[in-house]
Design an enzyme around this catalytic site. Structure first.
Site, mmCIF file in Angstrom:
data_model
loop_
_atom_site.group_PDB
_atom_site.id
_atom_site.type_symbol
_atom_site.label_atom_id
_atom_site.label_comp_id
_atom_site.label_asym_id
_atom_site.label_seq_id
_atom_site.Cartn_x
_atom_site.Cartn_y
_atom_site.Cartn_z
ATOM 1 N N TRP A 186 -17.246 -22.769 41.143
ATOM 2 C CA TRP A 186 -18.695 -22.791 41.317
ATOM 3 C C TRP A 186 -18.986 -22.876 42.806
ATOM 4 O O TRP A 186 -18.364 -23.666 43.526
ATOM 5 C CB TRP A 186 -19.343 -23.995 40.623
ATOM 6 C CG TRP A 186 -20.796 -24.140 41.019
ATOM 7 C CD1 TRP A 186 -21.857 -23.423 40.537
ATOM 8 C CD2 TRP A 186 -21.326 -25.029 42.017
ATOM 9 N NE1 TRP A 186 -23.023 -23.809 41.175
ATOM 10 C CE2 TRP A 186 -22.720 -24.795 42.089
ATOM 11 C CE3 TRP A 186 -20.756 -25.982 42.852
ATOM 12 C CZ2 TRP A 186 -23.546 -25.486 42.962
ATOM 13 C CZ3 TRP A 186 -21.589 -26.678 43.738
ATOM 14 C CH2 TRP A 186 -22.969 -26.436 43.784
ATOM 15 N N GLU A 227 -18.617 -20.094 37.191
ATOM 16 C CA GLU A 227 -19.795 -20.844 36.739
ATOM 17 C C GLU A 227 -21.063 -20.402 37.460
ATOM 18 O O GLU A 227 -21.119 -20.382 38.690
ATOM 19 C CB GLU A 227 -19.569 -22.343 36.973
ATOM 20 C CG GLU A 227 -20.750 -23.213 36.585
ATOM 21 C CD GLU A 227 -20.486 -24.690 36.802
ATOM 22 O OE1 GLU A 227 -21.381 -25.496 36.506
ATOM 23 O OE2 GLU A 227 -19.375 -25.045 37.283
ATOM 24 N N LYS A 229 -25.450 -20.591 38.038
ATOM 25 C CA LYS A 229 -26.514 -21.584 38.138
ATOM 26 C C LYS A 229 -27.832 -20.857 38.358
ATOM 27 O O LYS A 229 -27.867 -19.806 39.009
ATOM 28 C CB LYS A 229 -26.245 -22.561 39.282
ATOM 29 C CG LYS A 229 -27.154 -23.784 39.285
ATOM 30 C CD LYS A 229 -26.642 -24.856 40.245
ATOM 31 C CE LYS A 229 -27.493 -26.110 40.123
ATOM 32 N NZ LYS A 229 -26.965 -27.205 40.963
ATOM 33 N N ASP A 260 -23.077 -24.133 31.800
ATOM 34 C CA ASP A 260 -23.477 -25.518 32.045
ATOM 35 C C ASP A 260 -24.853 -25.727 31.433
ATOM 36 O O ASP A 260 -25.785 -24.975 31.715
ATOM 37 C CB ASP A 260 -23.498 -25.798 33.550
ATOM 38 C CG ASP A 260 -23.766 -27.252 33.886
ATOM 39 O OD1 ASP A 260 -24.803 -27.785 33.451
ATOM 40 O OD2 ASP A 260 -22.941 -27.857 34.594
ATOM 41 N N HIS A 263 -27.843 -25.610 33.797
ATOM 42 C CA HIS A 263 -27.928 -24.551 34.793
ATOM 43 C C HIS A 263 -28.819 -23.382 34.389
ATOM 44 O O HIS A 263 -28.710 -22.306 34.957
ATOM 45 C CB HIS A 263 -26.528 -24.031 35.129
ATOM 46 C CG HIS A 263 -25.774 -24.938 36.040
ATOM 47 N ND1 HIS A 263 -24.617 -24.553 36.690
ATOM 48 C CD2 HIS A 263 -26.006 -26.215 36.426
ATOM 49 C CE1 HIS A 263 -24.173 -25.562 37.423
ATOM 50 N NE2 HIS A 263 -25.001 -26.581 37.275
ATOM 51 N N HIS A 287 -19.831 -26.871 30.086
ATOM 52 C CA HIS A 287 -20.140 -28.090 30.815
ATOM 53 C C HIS A 287 -21.336 -28.757 30.149
ATOM 54 O O HIS A 287 -22.440 -28.217 30.162
ATOM 55 C CB HIS A 287 -20.467 -27.786 32.281
ATOM 56 C CG HIS A 287 -19.261 -27.738 33.154
ATOM 57 N ND1 HIS A 287 -19.326 -27.639 34.529
ATOM 58 C CD2 HIS A 287 -17.937 -27.798 32.853
ATOM 59 C CE1 HIS A 287 -18.095 -27.627 35.033
ATOM 60 N NE2 HIS A 287 -17.248 -27.714 34.035
ATOM 61 N N ASP A 295 -31.985 -29.392 36.755
ATOM 62 C CA ASP A 295 -30.554 -29.675 36.645
ATOM 63 C C ASP A 295 -30.241 -31.034 37.264
ATOM 64 O O ASP A 295 -29.642 -31.136 38.330
ATOM 65 C CB ASP A 295 -29.761 -28.569 37.347
ATOM 66 C CG ASP A 295 -28.265 -28.815 37.317
ATOM 67 O OD1 ASP A 295 -27.783 -29.370 36.311
ATOM 68 O OD2 ASP A 295 -27.584 -28.467 38.294
ATOM 69 N N ASP A 297 -28.499 -33.615 35.866
ATOM 70 C CA ASP A 297 -27.200 -34.203 35.514
ATOM 71 C C ASP A 297 -27.312 -35.642 35.034
ATOM 72 O O ASP A 297 -26.592 -36.527 35.499
ATOM 73 C CB ASP A 297 -26.233 -34.109 36.696
ATOM 74 C CG ASP A 297 -25.696 -32.696 36.888
ATOM 75 O OD1 ASP A 297 -25.352 -32.056 35.882
ATOM 76 O OD2 ASP A 297 -25.633 -32.225 38.036
ATOM 77 N N ASP A 327 -20.313 -33.020 32.720
ATOM 78 C CA ASP A 327 -20.711 -32.843 34.119
ATOM 79 C C ASP A 327 -22.022 -33.563 34.361
ATOM 80 O O ASP A 327 -23.100 -33.016 34.137
ATOM 81 C CB ASP A 327 -20.842 -31.350 34.452
ATOM 82 C CG ASP A 327 -21.116 -31.110 35.933
ATOM 83 O OD1 ASP A 327 -21.134 -32.086 36.698
ATOM 84 O OD2 ASP A 327 -21.310 -29.947 36.324
#
Length: 420
Positions: A186, A227, A229, A260, A263, A287, A295, A297, A327
């Site tokens: 990424w 990956e 985003k 993800d 993302h 993820h 995003d 997390d 993640d």
């Protein structure tokens, strides 16, 4: 618990579900636990006792809960504590900045398996697999927020060599642990404001990736993933490695596509993408995160979307083609507890999917009985799942219910609170 479990088993059997088989099937779904939750993505490049530099790349950790890991030994001890409270056998996911270099400065393009020897030994002793990530952030040559697509060939080459080194490290990890290491690429590359040229950076990124992946590595030891985003802090207007870019690259080159859950646009869901992308890519790296408005997390919880993702994995028979990793990074709460909460939530979603009486819902759908389909879906939500989860935890020798929290609090009192 025994009576509750027997009642649950009978209830599920009425819907054609073998509860014991569902519990046994959980072993096929290991979760890769991310190291960076344990120390707020600091890593060990900075000398002992010094805080690492600014993360950059759109990454930000909030909170200052006491007791974060300051050394690799502390991080491993914290991970051991978390693993002792999570049912099943899992994996551990490392970033390149977690290298142990014995206090000697080693540039990222010069890292080798020897700098992760203690991590590998720890994983071998624990009987777990390892996964790996190049670290394309928190470095002077990433200060612009651009790495593999940089217009300066020298900067670009540095990051290409870093990617090559990380693939070799991943392969060494996979060989040593006897389980393929997923090495995930990424990069934060993008633009804060509207770019004049969207094409050239993507051409440079594609060429750089071709160089990174040029060395043939045995898939028995290493699996390459890419990956995407939607955007990041500092890359709000343009992200070079978009979903479309990486999906095309993964299809063309047979790479794993990393999806993800944080993302994408908030109205997009990964659960709907799995059966689509798995028509075209060999495998997926998933993820699991939790975005709040963006995003962000947050620690993973048992949400509707997590349940939907698990349902797609199980119904589609994708267990061998989807690699599950977490993640997130939250420094406002106990970091060990964050790991346990996130993994156990993911496992609950998977067990719930394995227990789902999907066949009768699918039968109703095939018969055109849309009323029955909706009614059955709703009735299934109140089947006695909790008793089965408790039995699963009991079989794996970990606390059921919230009993694990007492263990974390004792660990905090005896260990974490003494870190200053």
């Amino acid at each position: 618990m025994s009576n509750a479990y027997e009642i649950a088993r009978e209830r599920y059997a009425e819907h054609g579900v073998d509860v014991d088989a569902a519990i046994a099937a959980m072993d096929a779904y290991p979760v890769s636990i991310h190291c960076w939750q344990g120390d707020d993505v600091a890593g060990f490049e900075a000398p002992p006792g010094e805080q690492g530099g600014e993360l950059g790349g759109g990454l930000a950790v909030t909170g200052n809960y006491p007791g974060k890991a300051r050394t690799a030994d502390e991080l491993r001890a914290d991970a051991d504590q978390a693993l002792s409270l999570i049912p099943g056998q899992h994996r551990f996911n490392l970033h390149a900045i977690y290298a142990e270099t014995g206090g000697v400065a080693v540039e990222r393009d010069q890292l080798g398996p020897e700098h992760f020897a203690r991590w590998i030994g720890w994983a071998q002793d624990a009987g777990i697999g390892l996964d790996f990530n190049p670290s394309y952030f928190g470095h002077p040559l990433a200060a612009s927020g651009v790495t593999l697509s940089h217009h300066d060939a020298a900067v670009r080459q540095f990051w290409i060599e870093h990617g090559k080194a990380c693939r070799r490290i991943g392969a060494a990890m996979g060989e040593a642990t006897g389980s393929p290491c997923v090495t995930n690429v990424w990069v934060p590359d993008g633009s804060k404001d509207t770019p004049a040229d969207r094409k050239a950076p993507r051409e440079r990124l594609a060429e750089a990736l071709d160089e990174v992946f040029a060395e043939p590595l045995d898939a028995v030891h290493n699996l390459d993933a890419v990956e995407s985003k939607l955007f990041g802090i500092g890359a709000e207007s343009y992200t070079v490695g978009s979903h479309e870019f990486y999906m095309g690259y993964a299809i063309k080159h047979g790479k794993l596509l990393c999806l993800d859950t944080g993302h994408f646009h908030p109205t997009e869901v990964v659960s709907d993408k799995l059966s689509a992308v798995l028509q075209w890519v060999p495998e997926v790296l998933l993820h699991v995160s939790r975005g709040v408005r963006w995003d962000s997390d947050h620690v993973v919880v048992l949400s509707d979307e997590l349940r939907a993702i698990a349902g797609e994995l199980v119904r589609g028979g994708y267990g061998s083609r989807v690699h599950i990793g977490l993640d997130f990074f939250d420094a406002t709460i106990n970091r060990v507890a964050a790991w346990v909460i996130g993994v156990r939530a993911t496992q609950k979603a998977l067990l719930g999917a394995l227990l789902e009486p999907w066949a009768e819902v699918a039968d109703a759908e095939r018969a055109g009985d849309l009323t029955g389909r909706l009614a059955l879906m709703e009735e299934h939500k109140t089947l006695p799942f909790a008793a089965v989860w408790d039995r699963y935890c009991e079989q794996k020798g970990v606390p059921a219910g919230a009993g694990w929290l007492d263990e974390v609090r004792r660990y905090e009192e005896n260990i974490l609170s003494k870190r200053v």
